[in-house]
Design an enzyme around this catalytic site. Structure first.
Site, PDB file in Angstrom:
ATOM      1  CB  SER A  91       7.704   5.940  11.274  1.00 36.17           C
ATOM      2  OG  SER A  91       6.936   5.484  12.219  1.00 36.17           O
TER       3      SER A  91
ATOM      4  CB  SER B   4       5.766   4.294  16.262  1.00 40.91           C
ATOM      5  OG  SER B   4       4.684   3.898  16.547  1.00 40.91           O
ATOM      6  CG  LEU B   5       7.267   6.239  23.512  1.00 37.31           C
ATOM      7  CD1 LEU B   5       8.469   5.384  23.361  1.00 37.31           C
ATOM      8  CD2 LEU B   5       7.446   7.576  24.136  1.00 37.31           C
ATOM      9  CG  ASN B   6       2.536   4.083  19.585  1.00 40.29           C
ATOM     10  OD1 ASN B   6       2.388   5.242  19.128  1.00 40.29           O
ATOM     11  ND2 ASN B   6       2.707   2.850  18.497  1.00 40.29           N
TER      12      ASN B   6
ATOM     13  CB  CYS C 261       4.801  -6.062   9.417  1.00 39.64           C
ATOM     14  SG  CYS C 261       6.106  -5.404  10.440  1.00 39.64           S
TER      15      CYS C 261
ATOM     16  CB  CYS D  38       2.300   7.291   3.347  1.00 40.08           C
ATOM     17  SG  CYS D  38       2.369   5.815   4.631  1.00 40.08           S
TER      18      CYS D  38
ATOM     19  CB  CYS E  50       0.039   1.123   7.702  1.00 36.48           C
ATOM     20  SG  CYS E  50       0.870  -0.265   8.519  1.00 36.48           S
TER      21      CYS E  50
ATOM     22  CB  CYS F  56      -0.432  -2.741  13.221  1.00 35.32           C
ATOM     23  SG  CYS F  56       0.303  -2.756  11.424  1.00 35.32           S
TER      24      CYS F  56
ATOM     25  CG  ASN G 204      -7.635   5.285  10.514  1.00 41.91           C
ATOM     26  OD1 ASN G 204      -8.968   4.993  10.600  1.00 41.91           O
ATOM     27  ND2 ASN G 204      -7.353   5.414   9.396  1.00 41.91           N
TER      28      ASN G 204
ATOM     29  CB  CYS H  98       2.197  -3.154  16.377  1.00 41.62           C
ATOM     30  SG  CYS H  98       3.850  -2.781  16.398  1.00 41.62           S
TER      31      CYS H  98
ATOM     32  CD  GLU I 166      -2.588  -1.215   2.619  1.00 42.01           C
ATOM     33  OE1 GLU I 166      -3.377  -1.881   2.721  1.00 42.01           O
ATOM     34  OE2 GLU I 166      -2.098  -0.455   3.544  1.00 42.01           O
TER      35      GLU I 166
ATOM     36  N   GLY J  68       5.209  -2.481   6.978  1.00 43.43           N
ATOM     37  CA  GLY J  68       6.423  -2.967   7.192  1.00 43.43           C
ATOM     38  C   GLY J  68       7.203  -2.123   8.173  1.00 43.43           C
TER      39      GLY J  68
HETATM   40  S1  SF4 Z   1       2.897  -0.918  13.184  1.00 43.84           S
HETATM   41 FE1  SF4 Z   1       4.465  -1.051  11.732  1.00 43.84          FE
HETATM   42  S2  SF4 Z   1       6.075  -2.551  12.871  1.00 43.84           S
HETATM   43 FE2  SF4 Z   1       4.000  -2.903  14.030  1.00 43.84          FE
HETATM   44  S3  SF4 Z   1       3.140  -4.646  12.903  1.00 43.84           S
HETATM   45 FE3  SF4 Z   1       2.468  -2.630  11.583  1.00 43.84          FE
HETATM   46  S4  SF4 Z   1       3.721  -2.251  10.130  1.00 43.84           S
HETATM   47 FE4  SF4 Z   1       4.822  -3.827  11.396  1.00 43.84          FE
END
Ligand code: SF4
Length: 348
Positions: free
Chosen positions: A193, A215-217, A112, A105, A335, A119, A292, A116, A92, A161
Site C-alpha cells: 500500500s 491510498s487515495l482518500n 515515516c 500487516c 498503524c 496517521c 480509526n 499524513c 508494529e 512507513g
Molecule cells: S499513512 Fe503511511 S505514508 Fe502517511 S504518514 Fe502514515 S505511515 Fe507514512
C-alpha cells in the site's frame, strides 16, 4: 552473487543462499528449515541437509535479525498487535485472523518521513529503513500465532512507513516471501500500500507482480493536499495516470484503491460521484475504510449509515467496492497507534 549489506539470513533469496552454500540442494534444505515455523531464536551448529562446513560459513557471515516482541495486545475480535524491537528501533505488526485465513500487516520503516494528517506514525518521526530480513522476521513472528484453522496466507504492507520509500528492501522481502519451497506465499496474496509516491509506483508496477493499493482518500487535490501533503508533488491525476498506463499494458492486473472515510471531509455524495468519475475505466477495486481515530486529532469516522450510503452510491456507478470495518480498535491496531501509546521504554 553479491549480497547488499547489512543483510541478515531472512533477507537472502534462494539464489543468494545457493551461492553462499555452494549448492541449490543445500539452499532448499536451509530454506525449509528457516521457514518451518517461528523465527528461530538462534542459528544451530548444524541443520538437516546442509554440509557442516558450508553452514558454518553462512553462520559466520549472516546472523538472524535481532527481533523480539516487546508488547503484544490481543483484541476481542482475535486481532493481535505486536510491538517488535528490531536492533534499536520498534515497529508494529498485526495478525488479523478471519474465516479460513489470516492476514499479516507488516511495517517497512520505523516511523515515516511523510506527514499524513490522519496517521499516528507520522507523529513519531522517522528512525530508519527496515531491511528485508527484518520485514520477513515480522512475518515469521506474527505467522507463528495464526490460528490453526486460519493460517497466515496473506500479507499487506500497511504498517509503519511508506513502503515505496524503502522499495529495494520491500521488493527483496516480497521475493523472499514468495519463494518456493518456503514461505511460498502467492504474489497476488501480497499487497503493498502506498500513499502515492509516483516514481516508486511506476517501478513497483514494472518489477513486482504483487498487488498495489493506492491510498487515495480524497477526490480533489485541495482535499488531498490537506490530508497528505506530498500530494502537491504527485497530484491525483499523476497517480491515477500511472495506474491507467500500467492497466493498458497489463489489463489482467487489478489495482486497489484505499479510501479512508473522514466525517464531513471526504464522505459526501458528491465525493462518491467524483471518485466514480476519477476511476472511470480503471480496473480497480475500492476498499472503504472508516477512519480509526487517534487521540488528539479532530478527524473522525463517519457514522456507519454514511459509510454504507457512500458505498451504495459508488456501487451505483458499477464500481466494485467493499467496506473494511476497523479491527482491533480497543488495542490501537491502526498503524503507529501502539507505538504512540506504548510506554516510553518500549518505544526505543
Ligand atoms: S499513512 Fe503511511 S505514508 Fe502517511 S504518514 Fe502514515 S505511515 Fe507514512
Amino acid at each position: 552473487m553479491a549480497v547488499p549489506t547489512p543483510q541478515t539470513l531472512t533477507g537472502l533469496t534462494l539464489e543468494e543462499l545457493t551461492d553462499q552454500l555452494g549448492s541449490r540442494t543445500r539452499a532448499l534444505a536451509a530454506v525449509r528449515w528457516l521457514y518451518a515455523g517461528a523465527l528461530p531464536p538462534e542459528l544451530p551448529e548444524r541443520i538437516p541437509g546442509v554440509a557442516a562446513n558450508a553452514w558454518a560459513g553462512v553462520r559466520a557471515r549472516f546472523a538472524l535479525p535481532r527481533a523480539s516482541v516487546r508488547e503484544r495486545r490481543v483484541s476481542v475480535d482475535g486481532t493481535i498487535k505486536f510491538l517488535i524491537a528490531l536492533d534499536g528501533v520498534a515497529v508494529e505488526s498485526v495478525l488479523i485472523p478471519s474465516r479460513g485465513r489470516s492476514t499479516i500487516c507488516l511495517s517497512s520503516q520505523s516511523g515515516c518521513t511523510r506527514h499524513c494528517a490522519f496517521c499516528a506514525t507520522a507523529t513519531l518521526g522517522f528512525k530508519r529503513q527496515l531491511t528485508a530480513g527484518e520485514i520477513v522476521a515480522q512475518f515469521l513472528i506474527a505467522r507463528a500465532e495464526a490460528p490453526s484453522d486460519a493460517p497466515a496466507t496473506n500479507v499487506v504492507f500497511m504498517g509503519m512507513g511508506e513502503p515505496l520509500d524503502n522499495l529495494d528492501e520491500v521488493l527483496r522481502a516480497v521475493r523472499v516471501l514468495t519463494q518456493s519451497p518456503a514461505p511460498q506465499l502467492g504474489a497476488e496474496q501480497i499487497t503493498v500500500s502506498t500513499s502515492g509516491v509516483l516514481p516508486g509506483m511506476q517501478r513497483f508496477l514494472r518489477e513486482s507482480s504483487a498487488s498495489l493499493a493506492l491510498s487515495l482518500n480524497a477526490t480533489t487535490d485541495e482535499q488531498r493536499d490537506a490530508l497528505m501533503p506530498h500530494n502537491r508533488k504527485w497530484p491525483i491525476a499523476s497517480l491515477l495516470g500511472a495506474l491507467r498506463e500500467h492497466a493498458a499494458a497489463d489489463p489482467s492486473r487489478v489495482h486497489f484503491i484505499e479510501y479512508v472515510l473522514f466525517d464531513g471531509v471526504n464522505d459526501s455524495d458528491a465525493d462518491a460521484e467524483r471518485l466514480a468519475a476519477l476511476l472511470e475505466g480503471l480496473p480497480a477495486r475500492v476498499n472503504l475504510i472508516p477512519h480509526n481515530p487517534m487521540g488528539s486529532s479532530s478527524l473522525r469516522a463517519p457514522a456507519a449509515e454514511r459509510v454504507l450510503a457512500f458505498q451504495k452510491r459508488l456501487r451505483g456507478f458499477g464500481r466494485l467496492c467493499f467496506v473494511r470495518w476497523p479491527r482491533g480498535q480497543e488495542i490501537a491496531a491502526a498503524c503507529g497507534q501502539l507505538a504512540l501509546t506504548a510506554r516510553p521504554e518500549v518505544r526505543e
